[in-house]
Design a protein around this motif. Sequence first.
Motif, PDB file in Angstrom:
ATOM      1  N   PHE A   1      36.501  49.968  62.014  1.00  0.00           N
ATOM      2  CA  PHE A   1      37.747  50.726  62.032  1.00  0.00           C
ATOM      3  C   PHE A   1      37.668  51.890  61.053  1.00  0.00           C
ATOM      4  O   PHE A   1      37.318  51.720  59.892  1.00  0.00           O
ATOM      5  CB  PHE A   1      38.908  49.810  61.643  1.00  0.00           C
ATOM      6  N   ARG A   2      37.966  53.113  61.554  1.00  0.00           N
ATOM      7  CA  ARG A   2      37.966  54.318  60.711  1.00  0.00           C
ATOM      8  C   ARG A   2      38.747  55.412  61.426  1.00  0.00           C
ATOM      9  O   ARG A   2      39.240  55.207  62.529  1.00  0.00           O
ATOM     10  CB  ARG A   2      36.549  54.777  60.383  1.00  0.00           C
ATOM     11  N   ASP A   3      38.827  56.578  60.831  1.00  0.00           N
ATOM     12  CA  ASP A   3      39.676  57.632  61.372  1.00  0.00           C
ATOM     13  C   ASP A   3      39.375  57.992  62.820  1.00  0.00           C
ATOM     14  O   ASP A   3      40.266  58.316  63.585  1.00  0.00           O
ATOM     15  CB  ASP A   3      39.655  58.878  60.482  1.00  0.00           C
ATOM     16  N   PHE A   4      38.133  57.939  63.257  1.00  0.00           N
ATOM     17  CA  PHE A   4      37.784  58.307  64.637  1.00  0.00           C
ATOM     18  C   PHE A   4      37.513  57.097  65.537  1.00  0.00           C
ATOM     19  O   PHE A   4      37.146  57.253  66.689  1.00  0.00           O
ATOM     20  CB  PHE A   4      36.582  59.251  64.659  1.00  0.00           C
ATOM     21  N   SER A   5      37.702  55.892  65.034  1.00  0.00           N
ATOM     22  CA  SER A   5      37.470  54.671  65.811  1.00  0.00           C
ATOM     23  C   SER A   5      38.514  53.627  65.415  1.00  0.00           C
ATOM     24  O   SER A   5      38.238  52.717  64.640  1.00  0.00           O
ATOM     25  CB  SER A   5      36.060  54.136  65.549  1.00  0.00           C
ATOM     26  N   GLN A   6      39.725  53.782  65.951  1.00  0.00           N
ATOM     27  CA  GLN A   6      40.829  52.908  65.578  1.00  0.00           C
ATOM     28  C   GLN A   6      41.100  51.905  66.697  1.00  0.00           C
ATOM     29  O   GLN A   6      41.828  52.192  67.641  1.00  0.00           O
ATOM     30  CB  GLN A   6      42.057  53.734  65.262  1.00  0.00           C
TER      31      GLN A   6
ATOM     32  N   TYR B   1      43.837  50.763  71.169  1.00  0.00           N
ATOM     33  CA  TYR B   1      43.208  51.860  70.434  1.00  0.00           C
ATOM     34  C   TYR B   1      44.190  53.004  70.249  1.00  0.00           C
ATOM     35  O   TYR B   1      45.232  53.070  70.900  1.00  0.00           O
ATOM     36  CB  TYR B   1      41.981  52.382  71.187  1.00  0.00           C
ATOM     37  N   ARG B   2      43.842  53.876  69.342  1.00  0.00           N
ATOM     38  CA  ARG B   2      44.558  55.146  69.190  1.00  0.00           C
ATOM     39  C   ARG B   2      43.581  56.179  68.673  1.00  0.00           C
ATOM     40  O   ARG B   2      42.571  55.847  68.042  1.00  0.00           O
ATOM     41  CB  ARG B   2      45.769  55.007  68.275  1.00  0.00           C
ATOM     42  N   LYS B   3      43.881  57.440  68.950  1.00  0.00           N
ATOM     43  CA  LYS B   3      42.988  58.532  68.546  1.00  0.00           C
ATOM     44  C   LYS B   3      43.373  59.130  67.200  1.00  0.00           C
ATOM     45  O   LYS B   3      42.566  59.794  66.581  1.00  0.00           O
ATOM     46  CB  LYS B   3      42.985  59.626  69.619  1.00  0.00           C
ATOM     47  N   ASP B   4      44.606  58.904  66.755  1.00  0.00           N
ATOM     48  CA  ASP B   4      45.065  59.490  65.494  1.00  0.00           C
ATOM     49  C   ASP B   4      46.048  58.542  64.818  1.00  0.00           C
ATOM     50  O   ASP B   4      46.742  57.770  65.492  1.00  0.00           O
ATOM     51  CB  ASP B   4      45.745  60.835  65.767  1.00  0.00           C
ATOM     52  N   PHE B   5      46.139  58.622  63.511  1.00  0.00           N
ATOM     53  CA  PHE B   5      47.009  57.748  62.736  1.00  0.00           C
ATOM     54  C   PHE B   5      48.479  57.874  63.109  1.00  0.00           C
ATOM     55  O   PHE B   5      49.250  56.947  62.932  1.00  0.00           O
ATOM     56  CB  PHE B   5      46.845  58.046  61.239  1.00  0.00           C
TER      57      PHE B   5
END
Length: 109
Positions: free
Chosen positions: A70-75, A95-99
């Motif tokens: 899990f990280r900014d580009f792989s949520q 999943y999501r692409k942005d916070f």
Amino acid sequence: MGNWMEKSYNFSDSSQVIYKGEYQYGKKIGRWDIQCRKKIDQPFKIIGGGLYNEKGDVKIGYWEEISDKFRDFSQIIYKGDYINGQKIGRWNIEYRKDFDEPFKKMQLK
């Protein structure tokens, strides 16, 4: 004993994830929340978590867990149930692409 906050294994600038909950006699008990934030100057927001049994040795009930990467580009998060520390039944992947976006259920083709 008491409330604790732990950094995730992959904690970094691109993966600001922490775990918050309670320890008793060196074991996690009760509710543990998974929280993340986009930047260091922003507050953490709950994105998952679940319960440990009263002995602190197994996960029980419904859980929302993050992927190991899990990280900014792989949520990616997983949602499902535990019985006696074992995953049971269907686990959904979201999943999501942005916070700032909500998580969406992945549709398998």
